[in-house]
Every structure is written in structure tokens, then in C-alpha cells.
Design an enzyme around this catalytic site. Structure first.
Site, PDB file in Angstrom:
ATOM      1  N   ASP A 353      89.437 -51.978 102.984  1.00  0.00           N
ATOM      2  CA  ASP A 353      89.189 -51.074 101.861  1.00  0.00           C
ATOM      3  C   ASP A 353      90.461 -50.299 101.508  1.00  0.00           C
ATOM      4  O   ASP A 353      91.583 -50.694 101.866  1.00  0.00           O
ATOM      5  CB  ASP A 353      88.004 -50.150 102.223  1.00  0.00           C
ATOM      6  CG  ASP A 353      87.190 -49.716 101.020  1.00  0.00           C
ATOM      7  OD1 ASP A 353      87.653 -48.797 100.316  1.00  0.00           O
ATOM      8  OD2 ASP A 353      86.119 -50.289 100.773  1.00  0.00           O
ATOM      9  N   ARG A 430      89.902 -37.101  91.218  1.00  0.00           N
ATOM     10  CA  ARG A 430      90.344 -37.631  92.518  1.00  0.00           C
ATOM     11  C   ARG A 430      91.866 -37.866  92.491  1.00  0.00           C
ATOM     12  O   ARG A 430      92.369 -38.882  92.943  1.00  0.00           O
ATOM     13  CB  ARG A 430      89.619 -38.935  92.869  1.00  0.00           C
ATOM     14  CG  ARG A 430      89.584 -39.198  94.358  1.00  0.00           C
ATOM     15  CD  ARG A 430      89.171 -40.626  94.679  1.00  0.00           C
ATOM     16  NE  ARG A 430      88.998 -40.797  96.100  1.00  0.00           N
ATOM     17  CZ  ARG A 430      88.954 -41.953  96.725  1.00  0.00           C
ATOM     18  NH1 ARG A 430      89.045 -43.074  96.052  1.00  0.00           N
ATOM     19  NH2 ARG A 430      88.800 -42.016  98.016  1.00  0.00           N
ATOM     20  N   ASN A 467      87.139 -45.036  90.298  1.00  0.00           N
ATOM     21  CA  ASN A 467      86.702 -43.772  90.886  1.00  0.00           C
ATOM     22  C   ASN A 467      86.824 -42.511  90.040  1.00  0.00           C
ATOM     23  O   ASN A 467      86.884 -41.409  90.595  1.00  0.00           O
ATOM     24  CB  ASN A 467      87.433 -43.561  92.223  1.00  0.00           C
ATOM     25  CG  ASN A 467      86.800 -44.403  93.305  1.00  0.00           C
ATOM     26  OD1 ASN A 467      85.610 -44.265  93.579  1.00  0.00           O
ATOM     27  ND2 ASN A 467      87.578 -45.286  93.901  1.00  0.00           N
ATOM     28  N   ASP A 513      75.694 -52.397  85.993  1.00  0.00           N
ATOM     29  CA  ASP A 513      75.139 -52.779  84.695  1.00  0.00           C
ATOM     30  C   ASP A 513      75.376 -54.262  84.444  1.00  0.00           C
ATOM     31  O   ASP A 513      76.148 -54.907  85.157  1.00  0.00           O
ATOM     32  CB  ASP A 513      75.800 -51.925  83.599  1.00  0.00           C
ATOM     33  CG  ASP A 513      77.309 -52.102  83.579  1.00  0.00           C
ATOM     34  OD1 ASP A 513      77.775 -53.212  83.285  1.00  0.00           O
ATOM     35  OD2 ASP A 513      78.039 -51.132  83.892  1.00  0.00           O
ATOM     36  N   GLU A 593      72.568 -50.888 120.150  1.00  0.00           N
ATOM     37  CA  GLU A 593      72.826 -51.067 118.715  1.00  0.00           C
ATOM     38  C   GLU A 593      73.815 -52.207 118.494  1.00  0.00           C
ATOM     39  O   GLU A 593      73.636 -53.049 117.613  1.00  0.00           O
ATOM     40  CB  GLU A 593      73.388 -49.770 118.116  1.00  0.00           C
ATOM     41  CG  GLU A 593      72.350 -48.673 117.985  1.00  0.00           C
ATOM     42  CD  GLU A 593      72.951 -47.308 117.601  1.00  0.00           C
ATOM     43  OE1 GLU A 593      72.191 -46.449 117.156  1.00  0.00           O
ATOM     44  OE2 GLU A 593      74.194 -47.113 117.766  1.00  0.00           O
TER      45      GLU A 593
HETATM   46  C1  DGJ Z   1      84.652 -45.388  96.517  1.00  0.00           C
HETATM   47  C2  DGJ Z   1      83.877 -46.552  97.038  1.00  0.00           C
HETATM   48  O1  DGJ Z   1      82.562 -46.504  96.594  1.00  0.00           O
HETATM   49  C3  DGJ Z   1      83.952 -46.550  98.553  1.00  0.00           C
HETATM   50  O2  DGJ Z   1      83.146 -47.572  99.076  1.00  0.00           O
HETATM   51  C4  DGJ Z   1      85.379 -46.722  98.949  1.00  0.00           C
HETATM   52  O3  DGJ Z   1      85.841 -47.984  98.557  1.00  0.00           O
HETATM   53  C5  DGJ Z   1      86.236 -45.618  98.352  1.00  0.00           C
HETATM   54  N1  DGJ Z   1      86.042 -45.510  96.951  1.00  0.00           N
HETATM   55  C6  DGJ Z   1      87.682 -45.853  98.640  1.00  0.00           C
HETATM   56  O4  DGJ Z   1      88.489 -44.958  98.001  1.00  0.00           O
END
Ligand code: DGJ
Length: 718
Positions: A353, A430, A467, A513, A593
Site C-alpha cells: 500500500d 490530506r 483521497n 459507482d 487466530e
Molecule cells: C485510503 C485507503 O482507503 C486505505 O486503504 C489506504 O490505501 C490509504 N488511503 C493509504 O493512504
């Protein structure tokens, strides 16, 4: 099926589950029927009322007014005072009067000027012309077995004008309805809300430049007292990921107009001579078996005709994503350690990620610099990809293509590439700015950077994030062109890397969407991974969208978003109702787990076909009673699986009775799970007599029931 009778001036469209008809009247298309199957255009069965003060088509007794007619596409300024579907303004005109000029049944699905579209189906195009504005309007109707796709297109002839409104469709329905919306916010997306619309207007919209967490571009209109499996329900969902508006308006005759399209607050689009603008497509469905029938009609049409064909029914990779386990704090050693701990457990895709690029140690920098951060990944991605392969996993990578931080090489080289208004400092969200994807050179740059990474390494999967919402528009055109740029980049990536699997994301489910689903077979459903919260979010999401689109991960508890602790088994069961994966540090799991990861991944593979291809039945409304209960049934009625989660144990528990659906009444089924073990019943008994879930002894305990058709020779039980 599409039939046009030129003598009678009638149009008749029929899928398997609905029919749709309209007729020509004074050059307009007047709506006649949308609903359960009929055999023709029942125009003579319609009665019309006239109300004073709406100007007439011809000012004489017996004449009608456009203001009272049910119309296929409403216009501004010629006696229809309800919401217009199209509104344009040019030199000396602010009204239109489009009159029928022809129609054609098309042999292939038409494209829509860069917007994502459904595929296949049989399409009718109906043409109109307005002499004063010298413009033409085309309405498209594509017929699928359980849904109808509509859109509109407007073209300027010899005069320029500005398009202020362009809806995908107008649906004038008889009577008043209950409206359903999916609303919420970040971490709380698509919560179902339903209310009665019997006066004025109800407006659902996003003006954020994306379809948004706050309000999804979907609605349902249901007759009073419709339920999950009974009653007449209309559903509509836009194939668009930008700002939108959906309006339900009740008129003076107590009929309802539903309109959906671009959000006029964010939109004003000049067309020069000869230019054309298309609305997004919209999928509309009708169900006479309640909200459940509506959802199944949506799911079948979206899966068979919109989601990328190659992946829609293909087995999904079970993902381990490092976000919630490391956030930005990782290096190759940490990641390799995680992979070691997951080896052999059935996880088959490691997704790296945010934080692998530029010099990104936190969210203040580097968006726009899509090259490896060598401090964290000294040998590039090769080491971690090799390790993933050794552990039986393929490799995926996170991108946020549409964004830039001011602390980045890209921004320093091109400070004017972010969306901004000259003379004003653009707002950050952000700590990031939005790249102006309406400019082809900006999209080209990001494409080249992504292409370089994707072609240098063995990358099977990308997660495409977004984001923040849009601000600081220089005009009312850029926002829509931005969206076209996003679709263009997605289309180019798919064309260049046809085997790449793409997951969509926008801070969780901020762009959940149909526009996105045309490119992304799955979308990260929400940043909120708390299983109880997810029950509500996934419940709402299931109204218009197939479960297979919902990307769901098991994460660590106490949950990072909600602070709640939910049993590990429940986290697994809720996440399995979609594209399944993990987002946790395996070192933080108890031995029990950790061991159950393997049984969960095996379980998911056993039920995955139901998630991908099955029919969904919602057996409870968790928004009302705190009980989440979903059944997935095979289309051939051979099996079903029911997931039950009660959020809180009750001091005076009453067993919760459910009535499974989608079974063959005459067949014998073996039922397993907490309600009974290996007992056999007919489908009729199960569906009509129902079954009780046992008392729950722990909050958020999950229970599963499996129902499988017994093999031949089994003695019939009850
Ligand atoms: C928002 C995403 O929904 C998360 O899963 C992750 O990837 C973060 N951004 C990383 O900045």
C-alpha cells in the site's frame, strides 16, 4: 426486444422482467408504461387530467399541456414547470422545443464521448431537433434481460450554446413513492435511508467532484409498503463517478418525476458549433418482487454487461494488504517477515500500500513521484516480489494517480498542473492537491510513470486510490473533463496491461459507482474494517451493487477505526461476503487466530462461486433490528449459504426466525449449521416454515447455515 410502429407512433421495449413503452404525441415522446411485462403499448388505457395555468400545446378545449404529460425527456421553458432533463442557453434563447425527427435500432452499443458504457444489448436511438437553437437531441435506450440503460446526447448545429443541465433520463411515474438513498460519510458509506416523497422535491447529490462517500449515485422508488421480497420497486444508478444530482419531484397531480444526471450546481458546458455532449449512462431496473428483486436485477445486469468481462466471474485473489499493519513504517525486512508468517495459508496476493514511492514517510510528500523510495526498498521491488513468489503469492501495488503533494518532484517541475484558480492558493486535503486531469499532458505524464513501474516488475494487481475531494475549479467544465481524464487513464492502463487486476478505492468507498465498476471489478468498500460497521455498510452497498465488487478485509482488533473488538470468526464471515482478504500484522494474532487463516481461506474458496455468481437475499434489515442476515443462493437452486450476525446479545432473547429464499420447493435439502445438523427438509418447508437462529451469547457472534440439495436416493424427510 425493441419494436417501433411508425404508423401508430409507438415504441415498445421489453426485457425478461419488464416492459417499457412510450408513444409520439405532438413530436414529444410521452411515457406510457414501465413495469412488469405487458404485451404492447396500453395507451388507450391511460386517462389524463388537465390543470389550469399550464399553457396548452394548442390553446383550445381538449388540448393538453406539456406540464401534465408523462414525458420521456423534459425540457425547460415550454409549459412544463417540473424539473427539466435538458436546459440550454444561447444567444436569444433559453428554452427548447425538441420534436421527433427519426429513430434507429443500432447494431452495436454506442460509445458516449469517453464516458464508461455498458456493453452489448439492443439499442434504440430516438432523435429530436429544435429549430430555434439549431440543436439536436438523441435519447438512447439499451435493453438487457433485467435492466434498461438510458442516456442522452446533445449536439450544437450552427449556433453555439451552453448546456446547463443534461440528465441521463427522465422517468415520469404514476403516483407517489418511498425513496431510498445510500448516504453517510468517510468510514460510514452507503447507509440505507428510506422516506416518503409525497410533496415537493427530494434531492440526492454530490458536488464534490466525485460520486462521494456522502451520497451514492443510486436511488430506489418503491410503492408504499414494498418489502424485501414483495412490492413494486424502481431502481436507478448512474454510470458516473463525478458530481451528480438525482431528483424525485411530486407534481400537482401527485405523480413523481425522477431525473438523474450531472449536478447543475457544478456544471455549465459550452458547446461550439458542431460539438456534442453526452450524459452518463444510467441503469434503471424494475422489480415486482421488492427491493430484493431490484438488487438481483441490478447485480445480473452489472455483472453480465458492465464489469470487465475477463474478471467478473473469475476467482478473486485473496489479498494481504500491509496498510493497517505498517502504515508508512515498513521496509523490505518487515514486509518479508509478514510474508513468511502467511506462507502456505492460502493468501495469494501481497498488496504493498501507500509509502513505497518518492520519499514518502508520511502523507505530507511524494504523491506524483511514482518511482521507488530506495530508503525503504533498497533493491527496488524485486526483493519483495521474489519473496512474495517464494511464499506462494503474487504482487500488487498501490497508486494514487490523480494527486500531487507540493513536496514532490512533479509539483516542483509543474506547479501549474494542479487544479487551481489563478490568484488563489488552492486548498489542500490530506496535504495534497488534485492534478488537472482535464489536461492530456498531465494524464500522459502519470501514465508514463505508471507504465514504467508496471512494465519493470512482475506486478499483477493495482489498488487505485483517491483521497480528497475537488475544490478551486477555474470554471464549470474542468470538473467533468477531469473525470473524463480519469477514465482515459484507466482505459489506457487496461489496454497496455490487459492482465492487470485493478481494485478501485477512494479513501475506502468514496467512488463506489458504476463508472468505476466499468474498469475495476472490485472496490475497497470502506476504510472502516470493523465487522459490525461493515455489516451496515455492506448491507447498504448490496442494494444496487453486486457483492463481488465489495473488497473486504479481516483486520486486527481493537479495530483501528472504531475501537471495537469483534470475534475473529465474525470478521472472516463478514469479509467473505465479497472479495476476501486480510489487512493485519500476522505477528499480532493469537496462535488460534493465526491457524484459522487457513480454514478461512479454504472456506472462502468453497463459497466464492456464490459471491461471484449467486443470488442475494437480505433476510433482515440490520438498520432496524441490529441483525445482519444475508443469504447467497446458487442460481440453479442447488445450494445456499446464510450468514447471521447479531450485533448485541439481548437480555430477553427471542429466537430470530428467517425464511430462506431461492430454493427449489420440491427438492430435498440437507441443512447444516447451528440450527440443525444434517437434517433434511424440502425447499418448500424451509422457505415457508422458516428456521430459528439460536440465542446469541456474545455480541457480534456469527452463525452460518448451509443448505445443500440432497443427492438422488435420499429419503424425503419433511
Ligand atoms: C485510503 C485507503 O482507503 C486505505 O486503504 C489506504 O490505501 C490509504 N488511503 C493509504 O493512504
Amino acid at each position: 426486444m425493441i419494436k417501433y410502429d411508425s404508423n401508430a407512433g409507438t415504441f415498445f421495449l421489453a426485457g425478461d422482467t419488464y416492459s417499457y413503452s412510450f408513444r409520439l404525441y405532438e413530436g414529444k415522446c410521452e411515457s406510457v408504461h414501465f413495469g412488469a411485462a405487458s404485451d404492447g403499448v396500453p395507451f388507450s388505457l391511460r386517462k389524463y387530467t388537465y390543470r389550469n395555468f399550464s399553457p396548452m400545446i394548442e390553446d383550445k378545449r381538449g388540448s393538453r399541456s406539456f406540464g401534465d404529460m408523462p414525458l420521456e425527456y423534459s425540457e425547460y421553458g415550454r409549459g412544463d414547470y417540473r424539473t427539466p432533463a435538458v436546459q440550454i442557453e444561447g444567444d436569444g434563447f433559453a428554452s427548447t422545443d425538441y420534436r421527433f425527427s427519426g429513430c434507429e435500432i443500432l447494431s452495436s452499443h454506442p460509445q458516449a464521448g469517453g464516458l464508461p458504457v455498458f456493453r452489448g444489448g439492443e439499442t434504440l436511438r430516438v432523435d429530436f431537433y429544435d429549430a430555434v437553437s439549431d440543436s439536436s437531441l438523441k435519447l438512447y435506450y439499451t435493453v438487457y434481460p433485467s435492466g434498461l440503460v438510458r442516456r442522452a446526447e446533445i449536439s450544437a448545429g450552427g449556433k453555439p450554446f451552453t448546456v446547463r443541465r443534461l440528465a441521463s433520463f427522465c422517468l415520469d411515474l404514476n403516483g407517489c413513492y418511498e425513496m431510498t438513498a445510500l448516504v453517510g460519510g468517510h468510514g460510514n458509506e452507503r447507509r440505507r435511508r428510506t422516506w416518503k416523497v409525497d410533496t415537493g422535491k427530494s434531492v440526492l447529490e454530490s458536488n464534490r467532484g466525485t460520486s462521494s462517500h456522502q451520497c451514492n449515485p443510486f436511488t430506489a422508488l418503491a410503492e408504499k409498503d414494498a418489502g424485501e421480497e414483495h412490492g413494486r420497486v424502481y431502481g436507478a444508478s448512474l454510470v458516473y463517478s463525478g458530481s451528480f444530482r438525482i431528483e424525485a419531484e411530486v407534481d400537482q397531480l401527485h405523480n413523481t418525476r425522477l431525473i438523474a444526471g450531472y449536478n447543475p450546481d457544478d456544471f455549465s458546458y459550452p458547446l461550439a458549433k458542431g460539438e456534442t455532449l453526452s450524459s452518463p449512462e444510467a441503469l434503471i431496473v424494475f422489480s415486482d418482487s421488492g427491493y430484493g428483486g431490484m438488487s438481483r436485477a441490478f447485480a445480473d445486469t452489472i455483472r453480465d454487461y458492465l464489469i470487465p468481462e475477463k474478471y467478473v466471474y473469475a476467482s478473486r485473489p485473496i489479498v494481504i494488504n500491509n496498510w493497517e499493519s505498517t502504515y508508512f513504517n515498513f521496509d523490505e525486512e518487515i514486509l518479508c517477515g509478514m510474508l513468511d508468517k502467511l506462507k502456505g495459508l492460502g493468501v495469494d496476493m501481497f498488496v504493498l500500500d501507500d509509502g513505497w514511492f518518492g520519499h514518502r514517510d508520511d502523507d505530507h510528500s511524494s504523491l506524483g513521484d511514482w518511482f521507488i523510495y530506495s530508503k525503504k526498498l533498497r533493491g527496488g521491488l524485486a526483493g519483495i516480489i521474489k519473496k512474495a513468489r517464494e511464499c506462494g503469492m503474487r504482487f500488487g501495488l498501490w497508486f494514487e494517480p490523480e494527486m500531487v503533494n507540493s513536496d514532490s518532484r512533479l509539483y516542483r517541475e509543474h506547479p501549474d498542473w494542479c487544479i487551481h484558480t489563478e490568484g488563489r492558493t488552492p486548498l489542500t486535503g490530506r496535504y495534497q492537491l488534485v492534478l488537472d486531469f482535464s489536461r492530456p499532458e498531465v494524464v500522459d505524464n502519470i501514465f508514463s510513470q505508471m507504465e514504467k513501474i508496471l512494465s519493470s516488475y512482475d506486478i499483477s494487481y493495482i489498488k487505485w486510490d483517491m483521497n480528497r475531494h475537488l475544490t478551486d475549479m477555474p470554471d464549470f467544465v474542468t470538473q467533468h473533463k477531469f473525470m473524463l481524464g480519469v477514465y482515459d487513464l484507466a482505459r489506457r492502463i487496461v489496454a497496455r496491461f490487459p492482465d492487470l487486476f485493478m481494485e478501485g478505492c477512494s479513501g475506502g468507498g468514496g467512488r463506489y459507482d458504476l463508472g468505476m465498476m466499468a474498469f475495476f471489478p472490485q472496490i475497497w468498500c470502506s476504510d472502516n474494517t470493523d465487522a459490525q460497521a461493515r455489516c451496515l455498510i455492506q448491507y447498504g452497498s448490496s442494494f444496487p451493487y453486486p457483492l463481488s465488487v465489495s473488497s473486504n478485509h479481516v483486520s486486527i482488533c481493537p479495530n483501528h477505526y472504531s475501537g471495537r473488538t469483534v470475534p475473529f470468526a465474525t470478521r472472516g464471515e463478514v469479509a467473505m461476503l465479497g472479495a476476501f482478504g486480510y489487512e493485519l500484522n500476522p505477528y499480532q494474532l493469537s496462535a488460534e487466530e493465526h491457524a484459522s487463516i487457513q480454514s478461512q481461506t479454504e472456506q472462502y474458496r468453497r463459497m466464492e462461486h456464490l459471491v461471484l455468481k449467486g443470488d442475494l437475499y437480505r433476510l433482515s434489515n440490520p438498520e432496524e433490528n441490529g441483525i445482519f442476515c444475508m443469504e447467497l443462493a446458487a442460481k440453479d437452486k442447488s445450494e445456499a449459504r446464510i450468514t447471521f450476525v447479531q450485533f448485541a446479545m439481548q437480555p430477553d432473547p427471542t429466537p430470530f426466525r428467517i425464511y430462506p429464499r431461492g430454493l427449489d420447493a420440491d427438492a430435498v435439502y440437507t441443512v447444516c449449521g447451528d440450527v440443525t445438523d444434517n437434517e433434511q427438509f424440502t425447499g418448500r418447508t424451509l422457505m415457508n416454515a422458516g428456521m430459528d437462529f439460536p440465542e446469541v451469547w456474545r455480541d457480534n457472534e456469527a452463525h452460518i447455515i448451509t443448505i445443500n440439495k440432497a443427492t438422488h436416493g435420499t429419503k424425503k424427510r419433511v
